[in-house]
Design an enzyme around this catalytic site. Structure first.
Site, PDB file in Angstrom:
ATOM      1  N   GLY A  64       0.641   0.511   5.953  1.00  7.51           N
ATOM      2  CA  GLY A  64       0.592  -0.499   7.267  1.00  7.51           C
ATOM      3  C   GLY A  64      -0.382  -1.224   7.847  1.00  7.51           C
ATOM      4  O   GLY A  64      -0.243  -1.624   8.562  1.00  7.51           O
ATOM      5  N   GLY A  65      -1.638  -1.821   7.218  1.00  4.11           N
ATOM      6  CA  GLY A  65      -1.962  -2.384   6.974  1.00  4.11           C
ATOM      7  C   GLY A  65      -2.790  -2.572   8.221  1.00  4.11           C
ATOM      8  O   GLY A  65      -3.523  -1.083   8.130  1.00  4.11           O
ATOM      9  N   THR A  67       0.546  -1.252   0.219  1.00  7.23           N
ATOM     10  CA  THR A  67       0.000   0.336   0.181  1.00  7.23           C
ATOM     11  C   THR A  67       0.769   1.095   0.322  1.00  7.23           C
ATOM     12  O   THR A  67       1.647   1.014   0.739  1.00  7.23           O
ATOM     13  CB  THR A  67      -1.438  -0.233   1.493  1.00  7.23           C
ATOM     14  OG1 THR A  67      -1.869  -0.993   1.013  1.00  7.23           O
ATOM     15  CG2 THR A  67      -1.691   1.282   1.204  1.00  7.23           C
TER      16      THR A  67
END
Ligand code: DON
Length: 577
Positions: free
Chosen positions: A482-483, A395
């Protein structure tokens, strides 16, 4: 980034005028970071996690484009230069501030019509292991990027659609140098990626090795794909590109998972943002669900503000209060947040003053026991149980302010590195559907709000954010990959910039930490984190130290200039003018 490549990139960028570096007021501030990670400018600011996309965005601004145009051009370049993190085979969210109005865009991937709650269960009804699911055809949701970009362009673009796509087409044809992070990620997935000759043709040398750092990467198939999209964005959803996506997925799955209708039916959504006062001073605006990122970030901020009133960044009590607030916010997120088309969302209830005042009472002198249970806000859907799937980088985030004071915060994703590794027409497909809960019901049979369902958007943590000051003037722009850590990363960066006097680079470089409904995880190999860890332990926190990935792109108005700060954990570049 290692020095040799920093040099390559610096040389490549030396033709740029980074005018902001000259302003005396912020000269000391600009010395707080390595060249490129911080910049200041009176007119405009671009921060992305990749030098080629920052350069493209800045060029678009110089051609008379606005923040929307620059964000779209930058993201299309990222599809090429940072394919491990995002691309047109994925999706994302954006928050736009244009001519005084803030709008949220949801370009989240959607599960195809064939999807069902047992999508990620094996023949015994057990959840698949993450890697198996991640690399499966079933992981790919219908991509949302192009539809979202097109919608944003229709709403607020200034330059022609074609012009925004040109920088990525040129770079795909002429080539760009392999960066250290791309090199590292390609090597980590080398065996899997080497199975596809089309991937090898772009990223491998003649000897079967990943191309060296600095070596030129060209992607002619991607250039052709973009030329089709430049003619008509619908070529992605209805033409040959769509056919290739459908065929590639069905071939890999060995069954008909996708139809052309799945692609043709995709719609990017435009929504009212969630805006709330922070400390009676700022107004913070976020994207509403299907991402949980906006609501959960705002919940952490409000709980924190209820309990912490000081401004000393060196007082570890702020870290403690933040971690306790994150435990509470994540518990609520796990219980309630999912695609609003399927599950009623208690957004107002979760951000209600009285609810938050009660919930902040749970933050005491010593650490809360974990796991923490969700509160009961107004407006919940009582049918559902909390998400039980543990989630394990793919991402990227960008922040842009233009000369007219318009702004965009955009976070785009393919979920994990190189998405599900399927390479179609020069781009990777996402594995976003693994953001659904693999289990569909709890052991007691209660359905999980974020279970897989046909036509549903998997819950995200993405949290593009725009902040206004007490006079409603644009004040800050933030966002990060960063999830599930994104929520903490964005909330922490806002606190560091708005409350604790840190500039955008200092905030982005600060150690990562978060308590995702459990005990706190604190970034390892970090001396600042080493200095506050003992205080947290004295408070009873059970700490785990490990590396935590981020890529914060911050912009803050300081001394009447825009100051941009790029996260040192990535290959970011801030360009002010
Ligand atoms: O939408 C989400 O929340 C995730 N798919 C984002 C994944 C991510 O940030 C990976 N990171 N670096």
């Amino acid at each position: 980034m290692n020095n040799s490549v920093k040099k390559i990139l610096t040389v490549a960028l030396s033709s740029l005028t980074i005018a902001g570096y000259c302003y005396a007021d912020n000269s000391q501030l600009l010395a707080t970071a390595p060249t490129g990670n911080i910049s200041a400018g009176k007119k405009s600011m671009v921060v992305t996690n990749n030098p080629w996309s920052s350069q493209a965005a800045n060029k678009i601004l110089n051609q008379g484009g606005n923040a929307t145009d620059a964000a779209i051009a930058a993201a299309l370049v990222l599809s090429l230069t940072e394919p491990q993190s995002s691309g047109i085979g994925g999706g994302g969210y954006a928050l736009s501030y244009y001519k005084g109005k803030t709008k949220a865009y949801d370009g989240r991937e959607v599960a195809p019509a064939s999807a069902n709650p047992s999508w990620f269960l094996d023949e015994n009804g057990k959840p698949l292991d993450f890697r198996t699911a991640w690399l499966s055809a079933k992981a790919a949701g219908v991509p949302g990027e192009i539809a979202m970009f097109y919608k944003m362009h229709q709403d607020s673009g200034k330059l022609s659609w074609k012009k925004l796509i040109t920088p990525a087409i040129k770079l795909a044809k002429n080539g760009f140098p392999m960066s250290p992070i791309l090199y590292k990620e390609l090597n980590e997935e080398k065996d899997e990626l080497a199975k596809d000759p089309a991937i090898k043709a772009v990223y491998f040398d003649k000897n079967g090795n990943i191309k060296a750092i600095g070596q030129t990467i060209k992607n002619p198939d991607f250039a052709k794909t973009l030329e089709q999209i430049a003619k008509d964005h619908n070529n992605f959803y209805k033409g040959d590109i769509a056919k290739n996506i459908v065929n590639s997925i069905n071939q890999k799955a060995g069954t008909k998972l996708y139809t052309m209708k799945d692609l043709a039916d995709y719609k990017a959504l435009v929504k009212e943002p969630i805006c709330n006062k922070y400390r009676d001073k700022y107004t913070i605006c976020s994207v509403p669900p299907s991402t949980s990122g906006g609501v959960a970030t705002q919940e952490i901020l409000q709980l924190f503000a209820n309990k912490y009133k000081e401004s000393d960044v060196n007082n570890p009590a702020w870290v403690y209060t933040f971690l306790e607030a994150s435990k509470l916010s994540y518990a609520d997120r796990n219980q309630y947040l999912a695609d609003p088309k399927f599950v009623k969302q208690p957004v107002d209830g979760l951000l209600d003053k009285e609810y938050l005042a009660n919930r902040s009472q749970l933050i005491g002198e010593s650490a809360m026991a974990t796991p923490v249970i969700a509160g009961i806000p107004k407006g919940i859907d009582e049918r559902y149980a909390p998400d039980v799937s543990p989630k394990p980088h793919g991402t990227t985030s960008l922040s842009i302010v233009d000369k007219d004071g318009n702004a965009v915060s955009m976070t785009v994703t393919v979920e994990n590195v190189f998405g599900n590794h399927q390479f179609v027409n020069g781009f990777f497909l996402n594995n976003e559907l693994t953001d659904f809960s693999f289990e569909s019901v709890t052991t007691s049979g209660k359905p999980i709000a974020n279970r897989v369902e046909a036509g549903k958007r998997p819950r995200s943590s993405i949290a593009p954010t725009i902040v206004f000051d007490e006079n409603n003037k644009l004040h800050a722009v933030a966002g990060s990959p960063g999830g599930s850590f994104i929520i903490c990363t964005v909330a922490r960066n806002l606190i560091l910039m708005l409350d604790l006097g840190q500039n955008p680079y200092q905030a982005a470089a600060y150690p990562n930490f978060c308590a995702i409904n459990n005990n706190p995880i604190i970034e390892s190999d970090n001396t600042t984190a080493d200095s506050f860890a003992p205080y947290l332990q004295n408070k009873g926190e059970v700490i785990e130290r490990k590396s935590i990935f981020s890529g914060e792109a911050n912009i803050l108005r300081m001394n009447d200039e825009w100051v941009g700060g790029a996260d040192p954990r990535r290959e970011g570049l801030a360009i002010g003018q």
